[in-house]
Design an enzyme around this catalytic site. Structure first.
Site, PDB file in Angstrom:
ATOM      1  N   HIS A  36      16.018  15.904 134.138  1.00 53.40           N
ATOM      2  CA  HIS A  36      14.726  15.891 134.834  1.00 53.40           C
ATOM      3  C   HIS A  36      14.254  14.450 135.031  1.00 53.40           C
ATOM      4  CE1 HIS A  36      10.551  17.374 135.725  1.00 53.40           C
ATOM      5  NE2 HIS A  36      10.247  16.170 135.235  1.00 53.40           N
ATOM      6  N   GLU A  37      14.324  13.667 133.959  1.00 54.43           N
ATOM      7  CA  GLU A  37      13.886  12.271 134.055  1.00 54.43           C
ATOM      8  C   GLU A  37      14.831  11.441 134.924  1.00 54.43           C
ATOM      9  OE1 GLU A  37      10.977  11.568 133.183  1.00 54.43           O
ATOM     10  OE2 GLU A  37      10.678  13.496 132.198  1.00 54.43           O
ATOM     11  N   HIS A  93      13.722  11.521 138.384  1.00 57.54           N
ATOM     12  CA  HIS A  93      12.683  10.533 138.713  1.00 57.54           C
ATOM     13  C   HIS A  93      13.259   9.118 138.766  1.00 57.54           C
ATOM     14  CE1 HIS A  93       9.556  13.491 138.399  1.00 57.54           C
ATOM     15  NE2 HIS A  93       9.670  13.650 137.092  1.00 57.54           N
TER      16      HIS A  93
END
Length: 441
Positions: A24-25, A28
């Protein structure tokens, strides 16, 4: 052995969630770096740092509380302005919120030093939206991969054309019993000589590859003689079977009985020959994983739109001791317990692996939907801020004016309220998962 299997299931889910958070990170991190934003930290977890290593300008590491993760980007918000309401009379609550806003601005200003041209808030709207949506989209893609492995690699539990049982008689769904009596008519399949272990080849001239294919034809043909070809001991045999007209309960996509407004189970009349199928893990086409993902996405989105109500109902069930809705929300603790229960059941290892993978895929879908909620500090909240800034810029251009960037630090008090509510709901779910857990049996 059961306790060890339970622990293994919990560990596997924890590792899977850690990978999900890390990816998920990454969702980003990658677009942020591609768009030139300075990323100071990439961290999994919160609290004290357990381990970290600096690579280039970014510090990568793990923190003590593995309850999420974050990346620290330079200039998430514009620099502090000189306009201040210092000296204005204010109450204690307003003073506290003002202090919080100033602290957030000061922390943000620190990230601007020396990188004024590599800051998040100066990016175009679409780039900011891509960065903030990168994390949730990564969870969605991971769910698709897991469901594809589950459906096409391990297979989906499917009723096959091999018969496991043959009923002796026909019992109506409203008879209120399961044992045959003398007045019950013989089941058409048994009367025709069908035996357990027979394999259905075709029904009424139509080749069948699944039990569902055969059932659909039979149920649509009550009181009509059908030519059914079976395979027994390697030889094919043709039988003439007339499905009996019987009443059965109407079921939904999950196999649950549908209840009408009057509280009674809804029924329908269908053709019935009285056979049951063996089940097996059957590999599905590669696109089925994506279909399963979006089917589950709709169900999870439905739960999320009613999250406060669902959490309230969970709290009521906790304090009254009532059985919880198996399709309701649960915490990481509840997910871990379910994974342990799945790993400890007496079933083939493939079935247990499939159960844990399905749970992990569902959690990734929940992460995708949850992070799209348009409230700070969630990713969806940052997307709303970026879109609002874009609208301000567009409106200013129409009026030949210069738009000032949206200062989201002013929303810190609202963010605090959201965080408190989320922590409160999470606490209720943890307590419910500890003292009134959802059971898979």
């Amino acid at each position: 052995m059961t306790a060890l299997a339970f622990i293994v299931g919990v560990v596997l889910l924890v590792v899977g969630l850690a990978v999900s958070i890390a990816l998920h990170e990454v969702g980003h991190l990658v677009p942020a770096k591609l768009f030139g934003v300075r990323v100071g930290q990439y961290m999994i977890g919160f609290g004290p740092t357990l381990w970290s290593k600096r690579i280039g300008e970014t510090e990568y590491g793990f923190k003590a509380l593995p309850l999420g993760g974050y990346i620290s980007m330079a200039g998430m918000y514009p620099p502090s302005s000189d306009d201040t309401d210092a000296g204005r009379p204010r109450g204690r609550m307003r003073a506290m919120f003002a202090t919080m806003v100033q602290d957030a601005r000061a922390a943000n200003d620190e990230t601007l030093v020396g990188v004024e041209d590599r800051v998040f808030y100066k990016l175009s709207v679409w780039k900011r939206v891509v960065i903030m949506l990168g994390g949730p989209v990564m969870n969605l893609l991971l769910a698709i991969v897991i469901f594809t492995v589950l459906a096409s690699g391990i297979g989906v539990q499917t009723a096959t054309t091999t018969l496991a049982s043959v009923n002796e008689c026909v019992i109506s769904a409203d008879a209120g019993r399961t044992d045959c009596v003398a007045s019950d008519p013989a089941a058409p399949a048994a009367e025709a000589g069908v035996l357990p272990g027979d394999v259905l080849v075709s029904v009424d001239g139509t080749p069948v590859s699944t039990f569902a294919d055969a059932s659909a034809i039979i149920q649509d043909s009550p009181n009509q003689a059908l030519s059914i070809v079976i395979s027994r001991d390697g030889a094919e045999k043709t039988l003439s079977i007339t499905p009996a007209l019987t009443t059965r309960a109407v079921t939904d996509d999950l196999g649950r009985a549908v209840v009408g407004d009057d509280g009674a189970v809804q029924t329908e009349e269908v053709g019935f020959i009285g056979v049951g199928a063996q089940t097996a893990l059957v590999a599905q086409p590669v696109w089925v994983g994506t279909e399963m993902t979006f089917e589950r996405l709709g169900a999870v989105a439905g739960v999320m739109t009613q999250l406060p109500v669902r959490v309230y109902e969970t709290a009521v069930d906790l304090f009254t001791g009532q059985e919880r809705d198996p399709n309701g929300p649960l915490s990481v603790v509840g997910a871990g317990r379910l994974a342990g229960d799945i790993a400890a059941v007496d079933a083939p290892i493939q079935n247990r692996a499939a159960g844990i993978l399905e749970l992990l895929a569902s959690l990734n879908i929940a992460l995708f939907v949850f992070n799209l909620i348009p409230l700070l500090p969630l990713d969806g909240g940052h997307v709303v801020v970026a879109l609002w800034d874009g609208i301000k810029r567009f409106w200013a251009r129409l009026r030949n004016r210069v738009s000032t960037p949206v200062d989201a630090t002013k929303l810190v008090p609202v963010t605090l309220v959201v965080v408190v509510l989320l922590v409160g709901m999470g606490g209720i779910l943890v307590l419910a998962d500890l003292f009134n857990p959802i059971s898979i049996v």
